[in-house]
Design an enzyme around this catalytic site. Structure first.
Site, short mmCIF file in Angstrom:
data_model
loop_
_atom_site.label_atom_id
_atom_site.label_comp_id
_atom_site.label_asym_id
_atom_site.label_seq_id
_atom_site.Cartn_x
_atom_site.Cartn_y
_atom_site.Cartn_z
CG HIS A 1 -1.63 -1.28 1.45
ND1 HIS A 1 -2.75 -1.69 0.76
CD2 HIS A 1 -1.32 -2.29 2.29
CE1 HIS A 1 -3.12 -2.90 1.19
NE2 HIS A 1 -2.26 -3.28 2.11
CB SER B 1 11.86 21.34 -14.93
OG SER B 1 10.94 22.41 -14.87
#
Length: 476
Positions: free
Chosen positions: A150, A280
């Protein structure tokens, strides 16, 4: 440029896969099929001359696309346009080109041949990826790392064991690919509704010759046989089965890429990053996992694309309907092109992945105190004579306090220091350190990797050694 170009061709797929689904491959294969038909008909007694066949063979690759385009504009039929184009350059053979055949003779059989060649190319990339992941799993088989369920901290595993999970998915994909490749069959020459009526007429009612014709064509084109029954087309379930192989590979690659993206966020690994690469346009410091993200993006396309052949197979009317044609021209090649790109990216990432063991150890050590409490409890009861209930309550109290320091104060996990300082446990530092040996928490992980590589992966790689290659080039 003033016209659309598929990004799959311009940016992502490799040269060989683009060739397999190119006009040159397609239409030269049509001509090879017409030659196979003529040769087989001649062998079975139809009056076709050696000179006619020689002329056909001499002009397999010199395709006049402008002439074909002009003819198709006139006749509105791509196959007949290419029959006329071939006949123009082969005037002696013109009368016997496409003799007894329907359009699907060249269309469907070529589609199968392209899928076969595409699967072989995919197999090369897939086996190469398996080899690369195998090496990675071997290298890191004993590097302990925090396991996650999880995406919450769970029992430790090893990085190599995690790689073995990626590896097993690819092995399953290879098994599925080999199965579908082994049962891929041509349409053969079945006629307009699959009854071969035109060929029965051609051979004066001799059905044995019709069957021999079908078999001979398959053999000439490198297949063991053709499908036993058909309408005008082969069952479109064959397309679905093939594209499902590609879908399975996309699933495996997407799972791998998602794991890499999560591990990149944790700074435990880093995919290849070129010296002048920009992460970026705004944030100069960024090193985004863009190759893994591209795998996820392309894989999503392939998984969605699998719906196309499923619907096509389900909606064919009786012996054939043409609503499959335009869809298949797009759906089948693009699935192959996308998976070709996916596997090149996969191999590039796993072969050049940077691993940061100190960061891995930091994350593991941050959680290990909580995971070690059960071992501490058992040891203090069995070796130190402690009261299990008293010790359990002490651990619970210290764990709550330590978690508060981590979560509310942003401090380090000091659970072990608290336990060491508590006389209830009576532990020396040497005893506590012994209970914290990380290898005691990874179970059979290392051994499982060793056994899986030895029993399954390396024999598979040995059997497919001829398919291991460079791994493909990525363009962006």
């Amino acid at each position: 440029m003033d016209s659309y170009v598929s990004p799959l061709c311009e940016r992502y797929a490799g040269r060989q896969m683009k060739y397999i689904f190119s006009p040159d491959f397609k239409f030269s294969t049509w001509r090879k099929l017409w030659i196979a038909l003529a040769e087989a008909e001649k062998e079975l007694g139809i009056p076709i001359s050696d000179a006619q066949i020689s002329q056909l063979k001499a002009h397999i690759y010199d395709i006049d696309y402008d002439f074909a385009k002009a003819r198709e504009k006139e006749v509105r039929h791509d196959v007949m346009a290419h029959v006329l184009t071939y006949g123009e350059i082969c005037p002696e053979a013109k009368p016997i080109i496409h003799l007894g055949a329907t359009s699907c003779y060249v269309g469907d059989n070529t589609d199968v041949i392209q899928m076969k060649e595409g699967l072989i190319q995919i197999k090369k990339s897939l086996v190469t990826c398996i080899d690369s992941v195998c090496k990675f799993a071997e290298q890191y088989k004993n590097l302990a790392t925090l396991g996650y369920t999880h995406f919450q901290a769970a029992q430790p595993t090893t990085l190599g064991k995690r790689a073995a999970l990626w590896l097993q998915d690819l092995v399953i994909d290879l098994e599925t690919l080999d199965f579908e490749l082994s049962r891929l069959k041509l349409l053969g020459c079945k006629g307009t509704t699959g009854t071969a009526a035109s060929f029965v007429e051609l051979f004066g009612g001799d059905t044995e010759k019709v069957k021999a014709l079908d078999s001979a064509i398959a053999n000439k084109m490198g297949f063991s046989g053709s499908i036993p029954v058909s309408g005008q087309t082969y069952s479109r379930k064959q397309d679905y089965n093939v594209i499902s192989v590609l879908c399975g590979i996309a699933q495996s690659a997407a799972k791998f890429s998602n794991d890499i993206r999560l591990l990149s966020h944790l700074k435990e690994v880093e995919e290849p990053f070129e010296s002048k690469q920009i992460g970026s346009s705004a944030m100069a410091y960024k090193r985004n996992p863009m190759r893994s993200e591209r795998i996820a993006s392309l894989a999503r396309y392939v998984m969605c694309d699998t719906l196309n052949p499923a619907i096509t197979a389900a909606t064919q009317w009786f012996e054939r309907t043409l609503d499959d044609s335009a869809n298949r021209r797009i759906a089948i090649p693009e699935a192959f092109l996308a998976v070709d790109a996916i596997l090149a990216l996969y191999n590039n990432i796993i072969s050049g992945l940077t691993v940061y063991p100190k960061i891995i150890a930091r994350h593991l050590n941050a959680e290990l105190p909580f995971m070690a409490t059960e071992n501490i409890l058992m040891y203090c009861v069995t070796e130190k004579g402690g009261d299990r209930q008293v010790l359990h309550e002490a651990i619970r109290t210290h764990s709550v306090a330590a978690a508060k320091v981590v979560k509310q104060e942003g401090g380090d996990n000091d659970l072990l220091a608290r336990i060491l300082a508590d006389a209830t446990f009576g532990l020396s530092k040497e005893e506590l350190d012994g209970l914290l040996d990380v290898n005691a928490f990874t179970g059979m992980a290392e051994k499982q990797v060793e056994e899986y590589l030895k029993s399954t992966v390396r024999p598979l790689l040995d059997a497919n050694a001829d398919f291991i290659g460079e791994g493909g080039e990525i363009n962006v």
